[in-house]
Each structure stands twice: as structure tokens, then as C-alpha cells.
Motif scaffolding. Structure first.
Motif: not given
Ligand code: SF4
Ligand code: SF4
Length: 495
Positions: A15-44
């Protein structure tokens, strides 16, 4: 290069054909970004900004805590709105500590560290920059990458393997990255090889990505890079499992519960190599990643460069929204991805896909009794007997399941995928592993409490003894003084 066959594995619909030919796009920024402090294995990470602070793009928002951790940076310029708990991008949907910021629309970079002379510096300098840039394993493992580069200090290493298999169905973000930013990826691979202190790097790409293979080979040949070999590996799930990829490339088996570093090899994901290029050559921290948004329930599938902290709902909206009601909503691929509890959750460093699967793509049937067909045994790449492990777990015989290999299970889902009885085998294994971890944690806590109690009792006993000795000393001193005074008085009288 000679390749070696691994046992087990499956061929799910790609099922890769759905997006394989779509080049990387940049989208308009969201009005709010929520950035978690635990995005990795280990201490937050620990926040170093406050509510109301104005921040610039790339500015550090939270510092890593402990040996295994990673800092978090601002994905754009704007203002911190709050720091508190918010729904985490996890199946549980439980909240995690999160920095919320409102972009100011200027997307203004802060001061960045100077680029590094990548091949002129000591490997330790590369690892330091990777750590400071908050780079973690971007294939989904999210282990801090600098810790893996520093394995050179404890292991005798000879090879860096770049995992560009992208074996999960639907996902095409790594494929597009390799095709569109080839020179940067190859540079990142070479920088990582130098940072790891080894002589060779192997980039392993599944055969179903011929354009990426050709682009990489061309870039390596054009640069005359003898230290990089691009290898086509068979399309077979789970080729992207670290240990199986290493076995396919080298014939070497990594012992159960050991690291590939124990046999001289360290594996990093291809998107991580691109992030390392940006950190070392441009001084940019990891603040965005490429994500595939796909599935039959997405109006406009594609590949997008997404700032970390972007709500999934914004991404889906930018893709034209849902087509009907999705049967399954996932972060990651359909085999190992996490069910998404809420589209309010954010894109984090380890998220390579957002999938909205239609009913036809996620067939569910009634769970039936095991018919002992052994299909799960044939599919398991780790040589396990999934039906037997599941039966033991059902009877709460977790020790028995461990004895027959539960802890070697990589949760790849191949067994459940082939099971004609629709038995949710992986759910059994994840449940059992979770329970064992919780038990271990409780045991560790109890032992720690016991140790601390003993430490306190010993300390009190020592204090009591020291006090007794001091009092005895003082008494002896007092008596000696008294005797001296009495002797002096006698001398005066007799004199
Ligand atoms: S989920 Fe575990 S038991 Fe099932 S096939 Fe994968 S490794 Fe084997
Ligand atoms: S594939 Fe399913 S039905 Fe067949 S043996 Fe395994 S658990 Fe039983």
C-alpha cells in the motif's frame, strides 16, 4: 555484497503507492504547537522556559536529564502559552508534561551553534553536537542517538548500518527523503560513521524502493565515497528489525538480549542520518521531521515536513480531512504503530506516519480458538512459538512464557497477521511484557526501600554508638579534671 536469509517474516500488502509519488511538502503552521517533554527513551526533559516567554526557532525549551535523555527545542518562533499536562501521542491517551507555544508567524531562527568541520574533529565532538541537537532514533525507537554513537567507548565496533528498509506498509517518508535529499543523507551517513569511529557504513534499502537505491548509489559514486556501500535487501517484513537487518547483511546473529554493538555493529535510521547532517553542517537542532499521512480514510495522502508539536488534527485537516470514518487511526505503520487515542495529540520526533485506515484495510473477524496450524511459528522471525506463549499468558503463567522466549519477541506482529483464528497474539505479548516490567519495578522499589531502611538503621546505630563513646570520653575527661583539681588542692594544703 552477499546477503544472508533470515527465517520467518511475511509479505503484507504494501500500500505504498498511495503516497510514494508525493514529494515532501511543507504545510502552513498550526496555530498552536504542543511539544511533549518526553519524546525519547530515558528521562524526560526539564523545561527551561516559562509561560509568557518569547522564543526563537531552534531555541532550547527543555534540557535533557540524566545520561539517557534528550533536549527539546522550539520548532518555530513564538510565545510560550503554558507548561502543563496534555494528551500524549500514545495508545493510552494519558497526559504527559507538555510545552504549548503559539507561533508568531515570523518563523525567525535564534542563534545557532557554528557548523562543525565534520571530518576534522574528534568523533566525540560529533556525538556532543548530536546530543545537544536533541536527535533521537527517528525510525520509532527514539533512543538518544548520541548514546549510540558513544558505544564506541565501550565496544569494539567496525560497522555502521543505516536502516533504510522502511519495511512497514504505507510508510514512504524515508523513501522520499532518500530520493529528494540524497546528498544530505549520504553526508549525514558519513558524518555518523566518523562519529562512531568505524571505517565503513552500509545503507540497507528494501528492493521496493528502486528510485531511492539508484539516487543513493549515484551520490556515493559521484562523491567517490569508498566508506559507504548501498545495499538492496529483499522486501520482507520485518526487514527493518535491527537484529534481522544485521543478520541479512552480515550473516551474524545477535545473541538474545544482547546489542548489535556486542558483535561490532551499530544501527541508525536513515532519517536520523539526515538530522545529523543538519545538526553538524547547519547547527540546526531536531525540530521537524518527515511524516507519511496515508490510508484509505485520508482524502489526500502524502509526505510532509512537519514541525514537532504539530497536532495530528492539523495534519489531517491539511490533507483534506477524513474520507468517512476511519476504522483504525495509528501513529506509525499498521504492523507496529500505536493506536492513536486522540487527534489532539502531537507529532513527536519518533512519529514517521499517521494512518487512517478504512474498514476494508483493517479487517477484523471474530476471535476463534487456536487450531494449531503453526502458521504463527512459520512467520515468527525470532524462531518462537507464539501460540504456546499466548496459551501460557492466558493461564497467567508468565514465567513459563518467559522460559520459551517471550522476552526475545520484538512485537513485530507477523504472527497475528497470519493467524486464521484472529487471535490478538501481540496484544498478549505486550500485556505480559508490561506486567513483567511493572512487577520488576515493584520488586526493585521494594528492594530499594529495604536497602534504604537498612541504611537508615545502620546510620542510627552508628550515631548511637558515636554518642555513647563521646559521652564516655567526656565523663572520663571530667573525672580526670576532677582528680587533677583534687590533687592540686592536696598539694596546697600540704604545702
Ligand atoms: S510478534 Fe513476537 S512472537 Fe509474533 S512473530 Fe513477531 S517476534 Fe514472533
Ligand atoms: S496461527 Fe493462530 S491458529 Fe494457527 S497455531 Fe498460531 S495461534 Fe493457533
Amino acid at each position: 555484497m552477499k546477503l544472508f536469509r533470515i527465517s520467518g517474516g511475511i509479505h503484507p500488502k504494501e500500500s505504498k503507492e498511495l503516497s510514494a509519488d508525493r514529494p515532501i511538502e511543507r504545510l502552513p503552521l498550526a496555530s498552536v504547537l504542543r511539544i511533549p517533554l518526553q519524546q525519547h527513551i530515558g528521562g524526560p526533559a526539564v523545561a527551561v522556559v516559562d509561560k509568557g516567554d518569547a522564543v526563537k526557532k531552534g531555541q532550547i525549551l527543555a534540557v535533557g536529564r540524566g545520561m539517557v535523555s534528550a533536549p527539546v527545542h522550539a520548532p518555530t518562533s513564538g510565545r510560550i502559552v503554558s507548561i502543563g499536562r496534555f494528551v500524549a501521542p500514545h495508545a493510552s491517551g494519558l497526559p504527559g508534561q507538555t510545552i504549548t507555544m503559539r507561533p508568531d508567524g515570523r518563523d525567525e531562527w535564534g542563534e545557532l551553534p557554528a557548523p562543525i568541520d565534520a571530518f576534522g574533529v574528534d568523533p566525540a565532538v560529533i556525538a556532543e553536537r548530536v546530543a545537544a541537537s536533541g536527535i533521537v532514533g527517528m525510525g520509532g525507537a527514539t533512543f538518544p542517538s548520541a548514546v549510540k554513537l558513544n558505544l564506541r567507548n565501550r565496544h569494539k565496533l567496525d560497522t555502521l548500518v543505516i536502516n533504510a528498509a522502511e519495511c512497514e506498509p504505507y510508510l514512504t517518508c524515508d523513501d522520499r527523503l532518500m530520493r529528494e535529499r540524497t546528498a544530505e543523507v549520504v553526508d549525514g551517513v558519513r558524518i555518523m560513521r566518523h562519529g562512531l569511529g568505524v571505517g565503513r557504513a552500509i545503507v540497507a534499502v528494501e528492493a521496493n524502493k528502486p528510485a531511492a537505491l539508484a539516487a543513493l548509489r549515484l551520490a556515493v559514486a559521484a562523491g567517490g565515497f569508498a566508506d559507504v556501500t548501498v545495499v538492496e535487501v529483499p522486501t520482507r517484513y520485518p526487514m527493518g528489525s535491527e537484529k534481522h537487518l544485521v543478520q541479512t547483511l552480515t550473516g551474524q546473529e545477535t545473541p538474545a538480549r544482547a546489542l548489535t554493538a556486542d558483535i561490532g555493529i551499530v544501527v541508525h535510521n536513515v532519517a536520523t542520518a539526515f538530522a545529523v547532517y543538519e545538526a553538524v553542517r547547519l547547527g540546526r537542532p531536531l525540530i521537524a521531521r518527515i511524516v507519511t499521512v496515508s490510508g484509505g480514510a485520508i482524502t489526500r495522502p502524502g509526505n510532509f515536513e512537519v514541525p514537532i508539536g504539530t497536532p495530528v488534527s492539523h495534519l489531517v485537516e491539511q490533507c483534506g480531512g477524513f474520507r468517512g470514518t476511519p476504522e483504525r487511526l495509528l501513529l506509525g505503520g499498521p504492523m507496529m504503530g500505536q493506536p492513536l487515542a486522540s487527534t489532539r495529540a502531537s507529532i513527536v520526533k519518533g512519529v514517521n506516519g499517521v494512518l487512517a485506515l478504512a474498514a476494508a484495510e483493517a479487517p477484523t473477524g471474530p476471535i476463534m480458538p487456536c487450531i494449531r496450524c503453526a502458521s504463527c511459528v512459520a512467520a515468527c522471525p525470532c524462531g518462537l512459538a507464539p501460540f504456546d506463549m499466548a496459551a501460557r499468558i492466558r493461564k497467567e503463567e508468565l514465567d513459563g512464557a518467559v522460559r520459551i522466549g517471550l522476552l526475545d519477541c520484538i512485537a513485530c506482529g507477523s504472527c497475528a497477521w497470519v493467524c486464521p483464528a484472529n487471535i490478538p497474539l501481540v496484544q498478549y505479548f505486550n500485556y505480559a511484557k508490561g506486567k513483567l516490567t511493572a512487577e520488576q519495578r515493584t520488586k526493585h522499589k521494594q528492594e530499594e526501600t529495604k536497602r534504604l531502611a537498612k541504611f537508615r538503621a545502620d546510620r542510627l546505630e552508628q550515631q548511637r554508638k558515636a554518642k555513647e563513646e563521646a559521652m564516655a570520653r567526656m565523663k572520663a575527661e571530667r573525672e580526670a579534671k576532677k582528680r587533677q583539681a583534687e590533687a592540686a588542692a592536696r598539694v596546697e594544703v600540704e604545702g
